[in-house]
Write a protein that holds these residues in place. Structure first.
Motif, PDB file in Angstrom:
ATOM      1  N   GLY A  90      16.543  -3.801 -30.771  1.00 16.28           N
ATOM      2  CA  GLY A  90      17.501  -3.408 -29.624  1.00 16.28           C
ATOM      3  C   GLY A  90      16.565  -3.334 -28.382  1.00 16.28           C
ATOM      4  O   GLY A  90      17.202  -3.226 -27.328  1.00 16.28           O
ATOM      5  N   ASP A  91      15.378  -3.156 -28.334  1.00 15.69           N
ATOM      6  CA  ASP A  91      14.236  -3.118 -27.224  1.00 15.69           C
ATOM      7  C   ASP A  91      13.928  -4.315 -26.628  1.00 15.69           C
ATOM      8  O   ASP A  91      13.221  -4.390 -25.613  1.00 15.69           O
ATOM      9  N   ILE A  92      14.429  -5.543 -27.216  1.00 13.74           N
ATOM     10  CA  ILE A  92      13.939  -6.865 -26.761  1.00 13.74           C
ATOM     11  C   ILE A  92      14.667  -7.248 -25.719  1.00 13.74           C
ATOM     12  O   ILE A  92      15.997  -7.459 -25.745  1.00 13.74           O
ATOM     13  N   PRO A  93      14.024  -7.614 -24.366  1.00 13.18           N
ATOM     14  CA  PRO A  93      14.891  -8.335 -23.399  1.00 13.18           C
ATOM     15  C   PRO A  93      15.541  -9.285 -23.779  1.00 13.18           C
ATOM     16  O   PRO A  93      15.373 -10.137 -24.805  1.00 13.18           O
ATOM     17  N   ALA A  94      16.738  -9.420 -23.117  1.00 16.70           N
ATOM     18  CA  ALA A  94      17.540 -10.708 -23.307  1.00 16.70           C
ATOM     19  C   ALA A  94      16.870 -11.877 -23.053  1.00 16.70           C
ATOM     20  O   ALA A  94      17.320 -12.937 -23.683  1.00 16.70           O
ATOM     21  N   ALA A  95      16.072 -11.963 -21.882  1.00 12.87           N
ATOM     22  CA  ALA A  95      15.205 -13.195 -21.630  1.00 12.87           C
ATOM     23  C   ALA A  95      13.736 -12.980 -21.371  1.00 12.87           C
ATOM     24  O   ALA A  95      13.641 -12.702 -20.102  1.00 12.87           O
ATOM     25  N   PRO A  96      13.066 -12.650 -22.337  1.00 15.19           N
ATOM     26  CA  PRO A  96      11.432 -12.359 -21.922  1.00 15.19           C
ATOM     27  C   PRO A  96      10.882 -13.406 -21.167  1.00 15.19           C
ATOM     28  O   PRO A  96      11.012 -14.697 -21.471  1.00 15.19           O
ATOM     29  N   PRO A  97       9.934 -13.058 -20.163  1.00 15.89           N
ATOM     30  CA  PRO A  97       9.234 -14.114 -19.460  1.00 15.89           C
ATOM     31  C   PRO A  97       8.200 -15.047 -20.485  1.00 15.89           C
ATOM     32  O   PRO A  97       8.041 -16.376 -20.309  1.00 15.89           O
ATOM     33  N   VAL A  98       7.819 -14.412 -21.500  1.00 16.66           N
ATOM     34  CA  VAL A  98       6.870 -15.218 -22.738  1.00 16.66           C
ATOM     35  C   VAL A  98       7.514 -14.775 -23.685  1.00 16.66           C
ATOM     36  O   VAL A  98       7.383 -13.362 -24.321  1.00 16.66           O
ATOM     37  N   LEU A  99       7.883 -15.605 -24.633  1.00 11.63           N
ATOM     38  CA  LEU A  99       8.304 -15.406 -26.058  1.00 11.63           C
ATOM     39  C   LEU A  99       7.396 -16.194 -27.008  1.00 11.63           C
ATOM     40  O   LEU A  99       7.313 -17.263 -26.730  1.00 11.63           O
ATOM     41  N   VAL A 100       7.292 -15.399 -28.163  1.00  9.77           N
ATOM     42  CA  VAL A 100       6.190 -16.078 -28.984  1.00  9.77           C
ATOM     43  C   VAL A 100       6.823 -15.827 -30.287  1.00  9.77           C
ATOM     44  O   VAL A 100       7.188 -14.878 -30.850  1.00  9.77           O
ATOM     45  N   ALA A 101       7.348 -16.894 -31.193  1.00  6.26           N
ATOM     46  CA  ALA A 101       8.067 -16.921 -32.276  1.00  6.26           C
ATOM     47  C   ALA A 101       6.895 -17.410 -33.359  1.00  6.26           C
ATOM     48  O   ALA A 101       6.301 -18.165 -33.409  1.00  6.26           O
ATOM     49  N   LEU A 102       6.718 -16.543 -34.370  1.00 10.82           N
ATOM     50  CA  LEU A 102       5.938 -16.474 -35.473  1.00 10.82           C
ATOM     51  C   LEU A 102       6.256 -16.857 -36.726  1.00 10.82           C
ATOM     52  O   LEU A 102       7.323 -15.954 -37.287  1.00 10.82           O
ATOM     53  N   ASP A 103       5.885 -17.764 -37.535  1.00 13.20           N
ATOM     54  CA  ASP A 103       6.259 -18.150 -38.874  1.00 13.20           C
ATOM     55  C   ASP A 103       7.801 -18.208 -39.113  1.00 13.20           C
ATOM     56  O   ASP A 103       8.446 -18.146 -40.420  1.00 13.20           O
ATOM     57  N   ALA A 104       8.523 -18.700 -37.863  1.00 12.07           N
ATOM     58  CA  ALA A 104       9.703 -18.893 -38.356  1.00 12.07           C
ATOM     59  C   ALA A 104      10.070 -20.480 -37.990  1.00 12.07           C
ATOM     60  O   ALA A 104       9.871 -21.150 -37.319  1.00 12.07           O
ATOM     61  N   GLY A 105      10.619 -21.199 -39.112  1.00 14.59           N
ATOM     62  CA  GLY A 105      10.578 -22.549 -39.530  1.00 14.59           C
ATOM     63  C   GLY A 105      11.808 -22.921 -38.648  1.00 14.59           C
ATOM     64  O   GLY A 105      11.886 -24.169 -38.468  1.00 14.59           O
ATOM     65  N   SER A 106      12.820 -22.278 -38.099  1.00 14.89           N
ATOM     66  CA  SER A 106      13.814 -22.537 -37.229  1.00 14.89           C
ATOM     67  C   SER A 106      14.278 -21.408 -36.402  1.00 14.89           C
ATOM     68  O   SER A 106      13.861 -20.108 -36.583  1.00 14.89           O
ATOM     69  N   VAL A 107      15.000 -21.509 -35.368  1.00 12.38           N
ATOM     70  CA  VAL A 107      15.666 -20.627 -34.592  1.00 12.38           C
ATOM     71  C   VAL A 107      16.268 -19.569 -35.340  1.00 12.38           C
ATOM     72  O   VAL A 107      16.359 -18.642 -35.289  1.00 12.38           O
ATOM     73  N   GLY A 108      17.122 -20.053 -36.533  1.00 13.75           N
ATOM     74  CA  GLY A 108      17.888 -19.413 -37.241  1.00 13.75           C
ATOM     75  C   GLY A 108      16.963 -18.251 -37.952  1.00 13.75           C
ATOM     76  O   GLY A 108      17.615 -17.039 -38.200  1.00 13.75           O
ATOM     77  N   ARG A 109      16.003 -18.504 -38.481  1.00 13.06           N
ATOM     78  CA  ARG A 109      14.987 -17.682 -39.024  1.00 13.06           C
ATOM     79  C   ARG A 109      14.713 -16.475 -38.099  1.00 13.06           C
ATOM     80  O   ARG A 109      14.260 -15.316 -38.693  1.00 13.06           O
ATOM     81  N   LEU A 110      15.040 -16.361 -36.928  1.00 11.98           N
ATOM     82  CA  LEU A 110      15.041 -15.069 -35.975  1.00 11.98           C
ATOM     83  C   LEU A 110      16.290 -14.252 -36.250  1.00 11.98           C
ATOM     84  O   LEU A 110      16.022 -13.122 -35.542  1.00 11.98           O
ATOM     85  N   GLY A 111      17.187 -14.426 -36.768  1.00 13.35           N
ATOM     86  CA  GLY A 111      18.360 -14.031 -37.040  1.00 13.35           C
ATOM     87  C   GLY A 111      19.137 -13.421 -35.600  1.00 13.35           C
ATOM     88  O   GLY A 111      19.075 -14.401 -34.728  1.00 13.35           O
ATOM     89  N   PRO A 112      19.293 -12.277 -35.386  1.00 11.35           N
ATOM     90  CA  PRO A 112      20.185 -11.926 -34.200  1.00 11.35           C
ATOM     91  C   PRO A 112      19.256 -11.814 -32.915  1.00 11.35           C
ATOM     92  O   PRO A 112      19.815 -11.974 -31.831  1.00 11.35           O
ATOM     93  N   LEU A 113      17.895 -12.240 -32.999  1.00  9.30           N
ATOM     94  CA  LEU A 113      17.035 -12.155 -31.860  1.00  9.30           C
ATOM     95  C   LEU A 113      16.954 -13.625 -31.408  1.00  9.30           C
ATOM     96  O   LEU A 113      16.160 -14.052 -30.537  1.00  9.30           O
ATOM     97  N   GLY A 114      17.471 -14.648 -32.235  1.00 12.73           N
ATOM     98  CA  GLY A 114      17.445 -16.039 -32.007  1.00 12.73           C
ATOM     99  C   GLY A 114      17.841 -16.444 -30.651  1.00 12.73           C
ATOM    100  O   GLY A 114      17.421 -17.501 -30.091  1.00 12.73           O
ATOM    101  N   ASN A 115      18.827 -15.811 -30.096  1.00 13.65           N
ATOM    102  CA  ASN A 115      19.364 -16.117 -28.804  1.00 13.65           C
ATOM    103  C   ASN A 115      18.353 -16.120 -27.666  1.00 13.65           C
ATOM    104  O   ASN A 115      18.487 -16.619 -26.715  1.00 13.65           O
ATOM    105  N   ARG A 116      17.348 -15.215 -28.131  1.00 12.27           N
ATOM    106  CA  ARG A 116      16.374 -15.048 -26.780  1.00 12.27           C
ATOM    107  C   ARG A 116      15.493 -16.216 -26.571  1.00 12.27           C
ATOM    108  O   ARG A 116      15.041 -16.517 -25.408  1.00 12.27           O
ATOM    109  N   VAL A 117      15.466 -17.379 -27.551  1.00 12.51           N
ATOM    110  CA  VAL A 117      14.814 -18.445 -27.370  1.00 12.51           C
ATOM    111  C   VAL A 117      15.455 -19.541 -26.285  1.00 12.51           C
ATOM    112  O   VAL A 117      14.775 -19.861 -25.344  1.00 12.51           O
TER     113      VAL A 117
END
Length: 329
Positions: free
Chosen positions: A79-106
């Motif tokens: 819940g503390d993750i900004p809606a649109a971070p200036p720089v976002l790093v996704a790690l070990d996630a083979g797809s946006v879906g693997r980020l779950g409810p935070l995937g919309n940040r991409v």
């Protein structure tokens, strides 16, 4: 041999070199590779004065066995993750879906003009970032992160090395699936001060007593289907909510490593009940079957010998669908 990602690594390093605020996301139900990779890079950035937050979409709590890796207090609730971070790093996630409810940040970050750096080792990764560093030959995302840290000129001391080692020892099954080069990386990390036994034991060899009772129940119901997978054999087990009550997710995740030891089966599967009639399914194979292809047929993904998917409905139907997918792959 690792892929030549010189240009991609340089691009990722350039993004991070000027960043003042970085959000790092592991996949849902993070394992040691996902969270260890995020914390290793996050710690390096934090030391440079960057505002860093590390998180994951679910569950709400950090896995107990991984909490000791967060020496700088970088982990924050989803819940503390900004809606649109200036720089976002996704790690070990083979797809946006693997980020779950935070995937919309991409998409939100890209639409706002920010950067999304993807660091991964899944062959199925489509490259959903603005910068994609994906080495599907790497045994762990932690190796990709270590290469990036070297390009960035970061000193890999014991706290960072411990995070990398945690990802490496788990994703290689204690280096059983590690190349000679990866063994040399492990030696480098140990030379940096990592206590290999102290890192590995809580991750792989330490469980509460209730774990034994759960195993007794689950293993007593394990089933061997010799005809499945084209006659190569499938061994499977089901972990219900009742079985896992009071236990950590780590205990449930480890069941597949016992099921897979059945020598009569090429493929092993464990159905883990997340909510009533909602299952997370772990797949493993010995050598011949590409369980990533099987998982993709059922809406999931992963690696050739380790993959998974989620499904809803009775366990019997999920198993029927799995057997059919094995026949089609």
């Amino acid at each position: 041999m690792p892929q030549d990602l010189t240009a991609e690594l340089a691009a990722a390093a350039a993004v991070l070199a000027t960043a003042t605020d970085v959000t790092l996301l592991a996949h849902v139900n993070p394992d040691a590779d996902a969270l260890g990779s995020a914390l290793a890079l996050g710690l390096a950035l934090h030391r440079r004065g960057v505002a860093v937050r590390v998180s994951f979409g679910a569950p709400a709590d950090v896995p107990e066995t991984l909490r000791g890796l967060d020496v700088a207090g970088l982990l924050v609730p989803a819940g503390d993750i900004p809606a649109a971070p200036p720089v976002l790093v996704a790690l070990d996630a083979g797809s946006v879906g693997r980020l779950g409810p935070l995937g919309n940040r991409v998409a939100a970050t890209i639409e706002a003009g920010g950067e999304v750096v993807v660091l991964d080792h899944h062959v199925s990764n489509p490259g959903f970032g603005t910068v994609n560093v994906v080495d599907d030959r790497a045994e762990a995302t932690a190796l990709v992160v270590l290469r990036l840290l070297d390009v960035m000129g970061v000193e890999v001391d014991e706290p960072i090395a411990r995070c990398v080692y945690a990802g490496l020892v788990t994703d290689t099954r204690s280096f059983r699936h590690a190349s000679a080069a990866t063994h040399l990386v492990a030696a480098r990390l140990i030379d940096a001060g990592v206590d290999a036994e102290a890192v590995a034991r809580p991750l792989m060899d330490s469980h509460p007593f209730g774990y034994l009772n759960m195993l007794a129940s689950v293993l007593s119901r394990a089933t061997l289907d010799r005809e499945a997978a084209g006659g190569l054999g499938l061994v499977h087990a089901v972990v219900t909510l009742e079985d896992s009550e009071g236990l950590r997710p780590e205990e449930v995740e480890s069941v597949v490593d016992l099921i897979r030891t059945a020598q009569e089966a090429e493929v092993a599967a464990v159905l883990k009940e997340l909510r009533p009639s909602t299952w997370s399914v772990s797949l493993r194979s010995v050598s011949e079957v590409d369980v990533r292809e099987v998982a993709q047929l059922l809406g999931g993904g992963g690696h050739r010998h380790a993959a998974g998917f989620t499904a809803k409905g009775p366990a019997e139907q999920v198993l029927t669908d799995l057997v059919e997918a094995l026949a089609r792959s």
